[in-house]
Design an enzyme around this catalytic site. Sequence first.
Site, PDB file in Angstrom:
ATOM      1  N   LYS A 176       0.854  -1.190   0.000  1.00  0.00           N
ATOM      2  CA  LYS A 176       0.000   0.000   0.000  1.00  0.00           C
ATOM      3  C   LYS A 176       0.889   1.239   0.000  1.00  0.00           C
ATOM      4  CE  LYS A 176      -1.824   2.922   2.451  1.00  0.00           C
ATOM      5  NZ  LYS A 176      -1.833   3.959   1.426  1.00  0.00           N
ATOM      6  N   GLU A 179      -1.171   7.460  -0.489  1.00  0.00           N
ATOM      7  CA  GLU A 179      -2.285   7.787  -1.375  1.00  0.00           C
ATOM      8  C   GLU A 179      -1.832   8.745  -2.486  1.00  0.00           C
ATOM      9  OE1 GLU A 179      -5.352   9.958   0.625  1.00  0.00           O
ATOM     10  OE2 GLU A 179      -6.855   9.456  -0.892  1.00  0.00           O
ATOM     11  N   GLY A 229       6.682   5.385   7.821  1.00  0.00           N
ATOM     12  CA  GLY A 229       5.793   6.541   7.832  1.00  0.00           C
ATOM     13  C   GLY A 229       5.902   7.277   9.149  1.00  0.00           C
ATOM     14  N   GLY A 230       4.850   7.999   9.501  1.00  0.00           N
ATOM     15  CA  GLY A 230       4.883   8.846  10.693  1.00  0.00           C
ATOM     16  C   GLY A 230       4.758   8.036  11.975  1.00  0.00           C
ATOM     17  N   THR A 233       1.114   7.084  13.139  1.00  0.00           N
ATOM     18  CA  THR A 233       0.561   5.935  12.409  1.00  0.00           C
ATOM     19  C   THR A 233       1.257   4.648  12.853  1.00  0.00           C
ATOM     20  OG1 THR A 233       0.486   7.457  10.524  1.00  0.00           O
ATOM     21  CG2 THR A 233      -0.153   5.192  10.099  1.00  0.00           C
ATOM     22  N   GLY A 234       2.575   4.730  13.036  1.00  0.00           N
ATOM     23  CA  GLY A 234       3.348   3.548  13.447  1.00  0.00           C
ATOM     24  C   GLY A 234       2.853   3.002  14.783  1.00  0.00           C
ATOM     25  N   GLU A 251       9.545   1.938  10.569  1.00  0.00           N
ATOM     26  CA  GLU A 251      10.555   2.958  10.267  1.00  0.00           C
ATOM     27  C   GLU A 251       9.840   4.297  10.362  1.00  0.00           C
ATOM     28  OE1 GLU A 251      13.673   2.359   9.714  1.00  0.00           O
ATOM     29  OE2 GLU A 251      13.693   0.216   9.288  1.00  0.00           O
ATOM     30  N   CYS A 285      13.235  11.586   6.563  1.00  0.00           N
ATOM     31  CA  CYS A 285      13.165  11.178   7.975  1.00  0.00           C
ATOM     32  C   CYS A 285      14.468  11.460   8.696  1.00  0.00           C
ATOM     33  CB  CYS A 285      12.823   9.695   8.052  1.00  0.00           C
ATOM     34  SG  CYS A 285      13.924   8.650   7.101  1.00  0.00           S
ATOM     35  N   GLU A 386       8.907  16.819  14.483  1.00  0.00           N
ATOM     36  CA  GLU A 386       9.411  16.675  13.122  1.00  0.00           C
ATOM     37  C   GLU A 386       8.661  17.647  12.201  1.00  0.00           C
ATOM     38  OE1 GLU A 386       8.343  13.077  10.989  1.00  0.00           O
ATOM     39  OE2 GLU A 386      10.407  12.877  10.295  1.00  0.00           O
TER      40      GLU A 386
HETATM   41  P1  NAD Z   1       1.938   8.581   7.263  1.00  0.00           P
HETATM   42  O1  NAD Z   1       2.182   7.879   8.548  1.00  0.00           O
HETATM   43  O2  NAD Z   1       0.857   9.573   7.209  1.00  0.00           O
HETATM   44  O3  NAD Z   1       1.637   7.537   6.094  1.00  0.00           O
HETATM   45  C1  NAD Z   1       2.511   6.480   5.791  1.00  0.00           C
HETATM   46  C2  NAD Z   1       1.713   5.357   5.151  1.00  0.00           C
HETATM   47  O4  NAD Z   1       0.790   4.846   6.115  1.00  0.00           O
HETATM   48  C3  NAD Z   1       0.866   5.793   3.959  1.00  0.00           C
HETATM   49  O5  NAD Z   1       0.837   4.768   2.992  1.00  0.00           O
HETATM   50  C4  NAD Z   1      -0.501   5.989   4.585  1.00  0.00           C
HETATM   51  O6  NAD Z   1      -1.549   5.881   3.649  1.00  0.00           O
HETATM   52  C5  NAD Z   1      -0.526   4.852   5.592  1.00  0.00           C
HETATM   53  N1  NAD Z   1      -1.473   5.013   6.703  1.00  0.00           N
HETATM   54  C6  NAD Z   1      -2.040   6.156   7.159  1.00  0.00           C
HETATM   55  N2  NAD Z   1      -2.871   5.880   8.188  1.00  0.00           N
HETATM   56  C7  NAD Z   1      -2.818   4.542   8.394  1.00  0.00           C
HETATM   57  C8  NAD Z   1      -3.439   3.656   9.324  1.00  0.00           C
HETATM   58  N3  NAD Z   1      -4.314   4.090  10.239  1.00  0.00           N
HETATM   59  N4  NAD Z   1      -3.137   2.338   9.274  1.00  0.00           N
HETATM   60  C9  NAD Z   1      -2.245   1.878   8.367  1.00  0.00           C
HETATM   61  N5  NAD Z   1      -1.633   2.673   7.442  1.00  0.00           N
HETATM   62  C10 NAD Z   1      -1.910   3.997   7.458  1.00  0.00           C
HETATM   63  O7  NAD Z   1       3.337   9.222   6.839  1.00  0.00           O
HETATM   64  P2  NAD Z   1       3.647  10.126   5.559  1.00  0.00           P
HETATM   65  O8  NAD Z   1       3.158  11.502   5.834  1.00  0.00           O
HETATM   66  O9  NAD Z   1       3.232   9.441   4.313  1.00  0.00           O
HETATM   67  O10 NAD Z   1       5.246  10.107   5.554  1.00  0.00           O
HETATM   68  C11 NAD Z   1       6.030  10.972   6.282  1.00  0.00           C
HETATM   69  C12 NAD Z   1       6.556  10.294   7.537  1.00  0.00           C
HETATM   70  O11 NAD Z   1       7.307   9.130   7.179  1.00  0.00           O
HETATM   71  C13 NAD Z   1       7.528  11.177   8.292  1.00  0.00           C
HETATM   72  O12 NAD Z   1       7.242  11.119   9.668  1.00  0.00           O
HETATM   73  C14 NAD Z   1       8.885  10.546   8.002  1.00  0.00           C
HETATM   74  O13 NAD Z   1       9.861  10.781   8.994  1.00  0.00           O
HETATM   75  C15 NAD Z   1       8.519   9.103   7.917  1.00  0.00           C
HETATM   76  N6  NAD Z   1       9.549   8.356   7.178  1.00  0.00           N
HETATM   77  C16 NAD Z   1      10.371   7.514   7.878  1.00  0.00           C
HETATM   78  C17 NAD Z   1      11.392   6.839   7.219  1.00  0.00           C
HETATM   79  C18 NAD Z   1      12.309   5.888   7.964  1.00  0.00           C
HETATM   80  O14 NAD Z   1      12.944   5.075   7.299  1.00  0.00           O
HETATM   81  N7  NAD Z   1      12.409   5.976   9.276  1.00  0.00           N
HETATM   82  C19 NAD Z   1      11.565   7.011   5.842  1.00  0.00           C
HETATM   83  C20 NAD Z   1      10.715   7.874   5.162  1.00  0.00           C
HETATM   84  C21 NAD Z   1       9.702   8.544   5.847  1.00  0.00           C
END
Ligand code: NAD
Length: 498
Positions: A176, A179, A229-230, A233-234, A251, A285, A386
């Site tokens: 996934k 979006e 991701g964020g 969410t993680g 991550e 990140c 962040e």
């Molecule tokens: P996000 O958490 O909003 O989204 C990441 C992914 O999770 C997307 O595909 C999103 O659709 C999905 N998602 C959203 N809500 C969800 C839920 N309830 N359940 C499951 N999946 C869900 O993050 P973003 O805004 O797309 O990305 C930016 C973030 O990613 C920043 O915080 C950045 O630091 C982090 N990031 C971390 C790394 C790393 O390797 N540590 C690398 C790149 C980005």
Amino acid sequence: MSIDSSLPICIAGQWRLGRGERYASRYPATGEVVAWLNAADLQDVEDAIQGAHQAFLHSGWAQRKPHERAAVLYRIAELIRQHGEDLAQLQRQDNGKPINETRALVASAAGTFQFFAAACETLEETITPSRGDFVSMSLYEPMGVIAAITPWNSPITSEAQKVAPALAAGNAVVLKPAEITPLLALQLAHICDAAGLPKGLLSVLPGKGSLLGDALTRHPLVKRVSFTGGTRTGKHIAHIAADKMMPVSLELGGKSPTIVLDDADLEHAVAGVLYGVFSSSGESCIAGSRLFVAQHLYDPFMQRLVDAASQLRVGDPADERTQMGPLISAEHRQSVERYVAMGLAAGGCLRLGGERLGGPAYERGFYYPPTILEGLSNRQQVCQEEIFGPVLVALPFTDEAQLLEQANDSLYALAAGIWSRDYKRAWDLGRKLQAGTVWINTYKQFSISTPFGGWRDSGLGREKGRLGILQYMEQKSLYWGMNQQPLAWAGLSREVAP
Ligand code: NAD
């Protein structure tokens, strides 16, 4: 196909329209539509997972010999390279990164498939030292269906880092992508088809994470979630995983310190700090967004840094000279602006940037200039949260013990940088900094063969490295009895047995 037609998406081995709402992927430099799609819906999630499960059970992928699976992954790497320029141009349009950067990301994705092909065909299982009349072995089995969930900031690279090891390990994957950046994940699925990956082993579900990502994570057939991701969410994913007793790798975000000690090579430090925070327009990140500079160097160093940052070329991502493209969206730019306003309200002052760029070149895109704030303390919100944009906060320090305390004073612990000519000082500081990655006299350099991940709110688990494949496998111990006599406990032996 006309640009107004929706792109098909890949669900359980079929290319068809998603059943969810229609939406557009737009070029952040102009707002123009790059492609229309129909998002996946919950029925598509179910179909993709069931299809992946069936492919895992019946395609024979998991049973292929490692070198046979590796051969498909090598072909995927080769096809990514063959289509490299098209992929890089598409990624530029999908998320607005400068073309030189998207070329590097595409090359890195090819390298990742190649690396995990090699890891797959050379992975060793072990015969462990025996403590009885048996031979004991430690083996690894594929898990089944893996959900890979990725963010928008580095498509294809993030996707490859999950899909390649998960497939190498013999699993099926439901991917996934974010979006707003779905196009490279779909191209990757086309390439996997062309490379001969059995149908159904990789599905791609564009659409809302709160709907699709959540459903994937909760599904009983999904045996592991690999998420980038964020942090918020993680943590949500981690809670669901805890209830399922499902392993996850997370991550997450960062707020990384870079430290310029008083004996640093200033030219190297300026170049490294600039690259560390402003490349990818700070949407990274590992952006080195908290800068600690030794007090007695502070003024000359900051002058050089501000001069160099003001020369950075912000503009058209298609231009090979561009160093910073637009931010991903209007909404994200507003969030960056709110942080800068917050820093100013807290008593900070601007050394550079802080206002939208004017002129026709910047009218339609979500551009934001390199911005440097000072006069703040590490405890303030702009130093603790962040921002994920091109905003650097500079903080002078005098005492090294206090510096270490402040550098480590963050919920995040993803990365850190040190600039010093004294390798013993750098070694000492490097060992004491709490972070998944510490760069010394360099920054934001990567090797797929070196593990990557964060401590604390920056994540759980590690990606990359030869053993990165093992997170997509279950370990199993196998014992082979070699005893001539029945096990002694039952009191039987050949002499007394009938
Ligand atoms: P996000 O958490 O909003 O989204 C990441 C992914 O999770 C997307 O595909 C999103 O659709 C999905 N998602 C959203 N809500 C969800 C839920 N309830 N359940 C499951 N999946 C869900 O993050 P973003 O805004 O797309 O990305 C930016 C973030 O990613 C920043 O915080 C950045 O630091 C982090 N990031 C971390 C790394 C790393 O390797 N540590 C690398 C790149 C980005």
